[in-house]
Design a protein around this motif. Structure first.
Motif, PDB file in Angstrom:
ATOM      1  N   SER A  58      32.601 -16.170  26.632  1.00 41.05           N
ATOM      2  CA  SER A  58      31.718 -16.412  25.229  1.00 41.05           C
ATOM      3  C   SER A  58      30.644 -16.367  24.487  1.00 41.05           C
ATOM      4  N   ILE A  59      29.585 -16.958  25.814  1.00 38.03           N
ATOM      5  CA  ILE A  59      28.489 -16.094  24.675  1.00 38.03           C
ATOM      6  C   ILE A  59      27.720 -15.136  25.008  1.00 38.03           C
ATOM      7  N   SER A  60      27.779 -14.459  25.921  1.00 40.14           N
ATOM      8  CA  SER A  60      27.854 -13.283  25.845  1.00 40.14           C
ATOM      9  C   SER A  60      28.612 -11.971  24.672  1.00 40.14           C
ATOM     10  N   VAL A  61      29.840 -12.452  24.184  1.00 43.25           N
ATOM     11  CA  VAL A  61      30.068 -12.074  23.501  1.00 43.25           C
ATOM     12  C   VAL A  61      29.946 -11.142  22.399  1.00 43.25           C
ATOM     13  N   SER A  62      28.791 -12.636  22.153  1.00 40.91           N
ATOM     14  CA  SER A  62      27.583 -11.962  21.170  1.00 40.91           C
ATOM     15  C   SER A  62      26.745 -10.995  20.550  1.00 40.91           C
ATOM     16  N   ILE A  63      27.135 -10.624  21.971  1.00 43.92           N
ATOM     17  CA  ILE A  63      26.370  -9.276  22.502  1.00 43.92           C
ATOM     18  C   ILE A  63      27.055  -7.387  22.234  1.00 43.92           C
ATOM     19  N   LEU A  64      28.459  -8.142  22.248  1.00 41.42           N
ATOM     20  CA  LEU A  64      29.396  -7.518  21.693  1.00 41.42           C
ATOM     21  C   LEU A  64      29.777  -7.108  20.478  1.00 41.42           C
ATOM     22  N   ILE A  65      29.724  -7.786  19.701  1.00 35.51           N
ATOM     23  CA  ILE A  65      29.883  -8.090  18.492  1.00 35.51           C
ATOM     24  C   ILE A  65      28.654  -6.997  17.665  1.00 35.51           C
ATOM     25  N   LEU A  66      27.007  -7.508  18.378  1.00 31.21           N
ATOM     26  CA  LEU A  66      26.156  -7.270  18.192  1.00 31.21           C
ATOM     27  C   LEU A  66      26.070  -5.387  18.519  1.00 31.21           C
ATOM     28  N   VAL A  67      26.606  -4.988  19.371  1.00 31.88           N
ATOM     29  CA  VAL A  67      26.613  -4.063  19.236  1.00 31.88           C
ATOM     30  C   VAL A  67      27.727  -3.619  18.800  1.00 31.88           C
ATOM     31  N   MET A  68      28.620  -4.007  18.379  1.00 36.55           N
ATOM     32  CA  MET A  68      30.158  -3.164  17.366  1.00 36.55           C
ATOM     33  C   MET A  68      29.538  -2.917  16.060  1.00 36.55           C
ATOM     34  N   PHE A  69      28.586  -4.173  16.023  1.00 33.98           N
ATOM     35  CA  PHE A  69      28.385  -4.177  14.266  1.00 33.98           C
ATOM     36  C   PHE A  69      26.707  -2.680  14.375  1.00 33.98           C
ATOM     37  N   TYR A  70      26.539  -2.391  15.569  1.00 32.34           N
ATOM     38  CA  TYR A  70      24.929  -2.178  15.213  1.00 32.34           C
ATOM     39  C   TYR A  70      25.693  -0.605  15.211  1.00 32.34           C
ATOM     40  N   TYR A  71      27.015  -0.020  15.727  1.00 31.95           N
ATOM     41  CA  TYR A  71      27.789   1.184  15.672  1.00 31.95           C
ATOM     42  C   TYR A  71      28.217   1.416  14.841  1.00 31.95           C
ATOM     43  N   GLN A  72      28.835   0.338  13.984  1.00 29.36           N
ATOM     44  CA  GLN A  72      29.585   0.462  13.112  1.00 29.36           C
ATOM     45  C   GLN A  72      31.143   0.433  13.033  1.00 29.36           C
ATOM     46  N   VAL A  73      31.586   0.041  14.134  1.00 26.77           N
ATOM     47  CA  VAL A  73      33.121   0.223  15.285  1.00 26.77           C
ATOM     48  C   VAL A  73      34.111  -0.770  13.890  1.00 26.77           C
ATOM     49  N   THR A  74      35.395   0.329  13.449  1.00 31.13           N
ATOM     50  CA  THR A  74      36.414  -0.469  12.458  1.00 31.13           C
ATOM     51  C   THR A  74      36.618  -0.931  13.170  1.00 31.13           C
ATOM     52  N   PRO A  75      37.386  -2.732  13.427  1.00 28.96           N
ATOM     53  CA  PRO A  75      39.094  -2.797  13.905  1.00 28.96           C
ATOM     54  C   PRO A  75      39.505  -2.526  13.857  1.00 28.96           C
ATOM     55  N   THR A  76      40.543  -1.998  14.356  1.00 27.83           N
ATOM     56  CA  THR A  76      42.311  -1.964  14.416  1.00 27.83           C
ATOM     57  C   THR A  76      43.306  -2.467  14.524  1.00 27.83           C
ATOM     58  N   TRP A  77      43.943  -2.208  14.851  1.00 32.40           N
ATOM     59  CA  TRP A  77      45.458  -3.514  14.939  1.00 32.40           C
ATOM     60  C   TRP A  77      45.465  -3.578  16.346  1.00 32.40           C
ATOM     61  N   ASN A  78      44.509  -2.934  17.079  1.00 30.69           N
ATOM     62  CA  ASN A  78      44.320  -2.999  18.833  1.00 30.69           C
ATOM     63  C   ASN A  78      43.939  -4.332  18.629  1.00 30.69           C
ATOM     64  N   LEU A  79      43.257  -4.903  17.842  1.00 33.51           N
ATOM     65  CA  LEU A  79      42.955  -6.626  18.672  1.00 33.51           C
ATOM     66  C   LEU A  79      43.856  -7.107  18.549  1.00 33.51           C
ATOM     67  N   VAL A  80      44.742  -7.174  18.607  1.00 33.64           N
ATOM     68  CA  VAL A  80      45.800  -8.363  18.865  1.00 33.64           C
ATOM     69  C   VAL A  80      46.082  -8.523  19.802  1.00 33.64           C
ATOM     70  N   LEU A  81      45.678  -7.278  20.765  1.00 32.80           N
ATOM     71  CA  LEU A  81      45.922  -7.603  22.532  1.00 32.80           C
ATOM     72  C   LEU A  81      44.735  -8.463  22.543  1.00 32.80           C
ATOM     73  N   ILE A  82      44.084  -9.304  22.228  1.00 34.46           N
ATOM     74  CA  ILE A  82      42.651  -9.191  22.915  1.00 34.46           C
ATOM     75  C   ILE A  82      43.113 -10.778  23.408  1.00 34.46           C
ATOM     76  N   PRO A  83      43.926 -11.621  22.573  1.00 31.30           N
ATOM     77  CA  PRO A  83      44.235 -12.995  23.122  1.00 31.30           C
ATOM     78  C   PRO A  83      44.159 -12.615  24.800  1.00 31.30           C
ATOM     79  N   GLY A  84      46.222 -11.640  24.728  1.00 24.43           N
ATOM     80  CA  GLY A  84      46.784 -11.204  26.037  1.00 24.43           C
ATOM     81  C   GLY A  84      45.612 -10.640  26.904  1.00 24.43           C
ATOM     82  N   LEU A  85      44.706  -9.937  27.057  1.00 25.82           N
ATOM     83  CA  LEU A  85      43.932  -9.394  27.456  1.00 25.82           C
ATOM     84  C   LEU A  85      42.863 -10.215  27.994  1.00 25.82           C
ATOM     85  N   ILE A  86      42.492 -11.385  27.269  1.00 30.91           N
ATOM     86  CA  ILE A  86      41.703 -12.817  28.178  1.00 30.91           C
ATOM     87  C   ILE A  86      42.246 -13.188  29.197  1.00 30.91           C
TER      88      ILE A  86
END
Lengths: 278, 443
Positions: A139-167
């Motif tokens: 969970s802590i390291s997810v902050s890196i992920l968010i930071l990097v995604m923010f930096y590269y300006q990734v727009t979230p898509t509906w694919n995100l709903v898969l995340i709970p299942g993927l975790i």
């Protein structure tokens, strides 16, 4: 008196081991212990360090930098147009969790042998504890992920709903492998030595540093049986958008369920003799 | 009658003990063995818990087979407090481990009715990095308590332990004594229906031990079922209403505690504190023969367990058959590690430089109190004479006894409860000079 007597728990101990998966009743009874074991692992991990939980960020961050320099800049791997840092970060974050929790789960019985010989509680709590405890690092390291995604300006898509299942899938893989290896490691310390190679092998065999689409068409089916492929490709598709390649995801998920079930059964078959074979 | 709380039916536990590896005398054979070793290693590790039918039926009694328990059966009724006694290696701990589910029985069946907590060690699962408060919760849940239960008893536990001030200090900075107190305090507040305890009273200082014994007595009176293993016979007689005497993995006697304890103490099981020889078997020659060896207490009765604070007598009974020799009875004491502690030779001035007439003699050497260390002491007995090379008999490890520190104070331990190294443990006079002035560094 007789009423209270009838609801007493009756335990029968014999030399036979069963084929059951889990004893859910018993696990429920020990849920407080499970909670404290997880909590102990979390508390103790960074005890007497200066940086504390910052290490949970530092470890994957250093890996991302190294991989981005070597594979992104020097080897110049094809990522389908995605910046390499972004490409590798979405994979390294779940991968770090999986490799850490797998290693810890496999070693859990051997490192807990002191406890093993002195007290009974459901043995499966040993490998399950790191699976949950390492989620804090994740969970802590997810902050890196968010930071990097923010930096590269990734727009979230509906694919995100898969995340709970993927975790869940991300936790299932090390749980299954962890139960197998923990039960084997207590009898054969070979596992400890093989583990180092296995982790290395996995990081190169899974599409962490390169894209799964680089795999030749005729080998893809075999490649997709690797459950780590499913998790990594899933995360990439869910976070970065783009087509979800089920041919890479479904077989791996099935395999991981298979490993989980067989691991649970094997662990339970062996758990009673753990103390005798330490 | 209600169903028993614990019912043990024909339980056996077999262990495979290590045998010496084959030694090769040629490089070729060593190489071959090296190549084959993964397979033989696999078999070896597998054989640790798999036993063939021949072994199970007792037909194959290989050198590497150890029956830690053999066909043990007994029932414990609800509310009974049962003491399990026996010498080291009699199978007491194995029995407790099988009943507490740590290891499965190789044969037989155990039925347990009720919630079990087993206490085979004080402070199981204590983590040095966690604080006292945190360890109370961790240890409590490991021992089978629910979090709510620990919450409820927390203040009581802390008060019992007497470490209030250090609750938020990591346990690694605790002294040994504090750790033991805290751990026992948690254990003492367990409220299972069945409690299994192994030798945990052997820790802590005298005052704390008394507190624990009292607490245990309360537990027994609350109608809980207790299985209790101890070498402390006083504790066993005080706490238990029934005793089970184990020897070499089997039940030797089962009944009233006082009867069991006294038969255990007089039988000199395993290591014998007394031995007799008949006239025909007696070691020696035509001039002197050894007839008996005994470890005795001050009252002169044979005793296997010796209080560290009491004198112990080593007694040699021998027949002189031929006059004319100057005889010097001799003992040598060795500890468990094989270290010679000391030798002693006849000091009785009455027989100094005198030849002995035929007849029966009993010589006793008194070992002072507070000299030997805790543990088993093995005694070699020999007869020496005025001629250096003439020794009519010499019996190695002929008898043995156990030196016990009951921790009630008065021994060389003082207030220390941890390990105390050394082959001897004399109680020395200590003095202290005190002055209030201190040299401050740099000042």
């Amino acid at each position: 008196m007789s009423e209270t007597h009838t609801d007493k728990r009756v335990t029968v101990l014999t030399s036979e081991s069963g084929w059951a998966l889990f004893d859910f009743d018993e696990l429920r009874q020990y849920r407080d212990l499970f909670y404290f074991l997880v909590w102990r692992d979390i508390k103790v991990l960074y005890a007497q360090t200066i940086l504390g939980f910052a290490w949970a960020i530092l470890n994957p961050a250093v890996q991302i930098v190294i991989f981005s320099v070597i594979f992104g800049k020097v080897a110049n791997l094809d990522t389908g147009g995605v910046p390499y840092v972004l490409f590798s970060t979405v994979a390294i974050i779940p991968w770090t969790y999986m490799s850490d929790s797998m290693t810890a789960a496999s070693a859990s019985l051997v490192s807990g042998k002191q406890l093993l010989g002195k007290i009974y509680f459901p043995r499966v709590l040993f490998p399950l504890t790191p699976i949950l405890a390492k989620l804090v690092d994740f969970s802590i390291s997810v902050s890196i992920l968010i930071l990097v995604m923010f930096y590269y300006q990734v727009t979230p898509t509906w694919n995100l709903v898969l995340i709970p299942g993927l975790i869940l899938a991300m936790m299932l893989v090390p749980t299954g492998i962890g139960m197998w290896l923990a039960a084997l490691a207590i009898r054969y310390r070979d596992v400890k030595f093989a583990m180092t190679y296995m982790i290395k092998l996995l990081i190169y065999s899974a599409p962490i540093l390169y894209s799964a689409s680089a795999i030749p068409e005729n080998l893809r089916f075999w490649y997709s049986l690797n459950p780590i492929v499913a998790v990594i490709e899933g995360f990439r598709a869910a976070l970065l958008g783009g087509p979800i390649e089920y041919e890479f995801i479904v077989p791996g998920l099935l395999v991981s369920v298979l490993i989980f079930l067989s691991g649970a059964i094997y662990f339970r078959r062996m758990e009673r003799v753990f103390v005798d074979v330490i | 009658m209600a169903d028993p709380a614990i019912s043990v039916e024909g339980v056996s536990k077999i262990y495979r003990i290590g045998l010496r590896d084959q030694v090769n005398d040629s490089i070729g054979r060593s190489l071959l063995q090296f190549v084959k070793s993964p397979l033989s290693n696999y078999r070896k590790y597998r054989s640790l818990y798999k036993f063939s039918d021949e072994v199970l039926s007792g037909a194959d009694a290989g050198d590497d087979i150890l029956w830690a328990l053999r066909d043990v059966s007994f029932d414990v009724q609800q509310g009974e407090v049962v003491g399990i006694i026996g010498v080291n290696g009699a199978g007491k701990s194995t029995l407790l481990k099988v009943i507490s589910r740590i290891t499965p029985p190789t044969k037989g069946k155990i039925t347990i009715r009720g919630r079990v907590s087993s206490l085979l060690e004080v402070g199981t699962g204590f983590h040095p990095e966690l604080t006292g408060r945190e360890n109370v919760y961790l240890n409590g849940t490991i021992l089978g308590m629910r979090k709510l239960e620990v919450d409820r008893k927390f203040d009581e536990i802390i008060e019992f332990s007497g470490v209030e001030k250090f609750l938020d200090t990591p346990v690694k900075r605790y002294s040994m004594g504090m750790r033991v107190r805290l751990a026992f305090a948690v254990a003492a507040h367990l409220e299972p229906e069945i409690l299994i305890i192994d030798e945990v009273l052997a820790v802590g200082d005298a005052e704390f031990q008394k507190k624990c014994l009292n607490k245990m007595e309360d537990v027994g009176q609350e109608g809980r079922t207790v299985l209790f293993v101890s070498h402390n016979m006083a504790a066993v007689t005080r706490l238990c209403n029934r005793g089970i005497l184990l020897s070499a993995g089997s039940i030797l006697e089962d009944g009233n505690t006082h009867a069991i304890v006294s038969s255990y103490l007089t039988s000199g099981l395993g290591t014998t504190a007394a031995r007799d020889w008949s006239a025909s078997e007696a070691p020696g020659d035509d001039s002197v023969r050894l007839r008996a060896l005994r470890v005795v207490d001050q009252q002169g009765s044979v005793s296997e367990g010796v209080d560290i604070r009491k004198k112990v007598g080593l007694q040699m009974e021998f027949d002189v058959l031929e006059p004319g020799h100057i005889l010097l009875p001799y003992f040598r004491l060795t500890n468990e590690e094989g270290v010679s502690i000391f030798s002693t030779i006849d000091q009785d001035l009455q027989w100094h430089s005198k030849t002995r007439e035929p007849g029966r003699y009993v010589s006793t050497a008194w070992v002072p109190e507070n000299l030997l260390s805790e543990g088993m002491i093995y005694v070699q007995a020999a007869m020496r004479t005025e001629h250096r090379k003439y020794r009519p008999f010499q019996e190695a490890d002929a008898i043995a006894f156990n030196v016990i520190d009951t921790m009630e104070g008065g021994s060389a331990r003082g207030e220390w409860v941890g390990k105390l190294l050394g082959a001897v443990r004399p109680k020395l006079d200590w003095t202290t000079d005190y002055s209030a002035e201190v040299d401050t560094p740099g000042g």
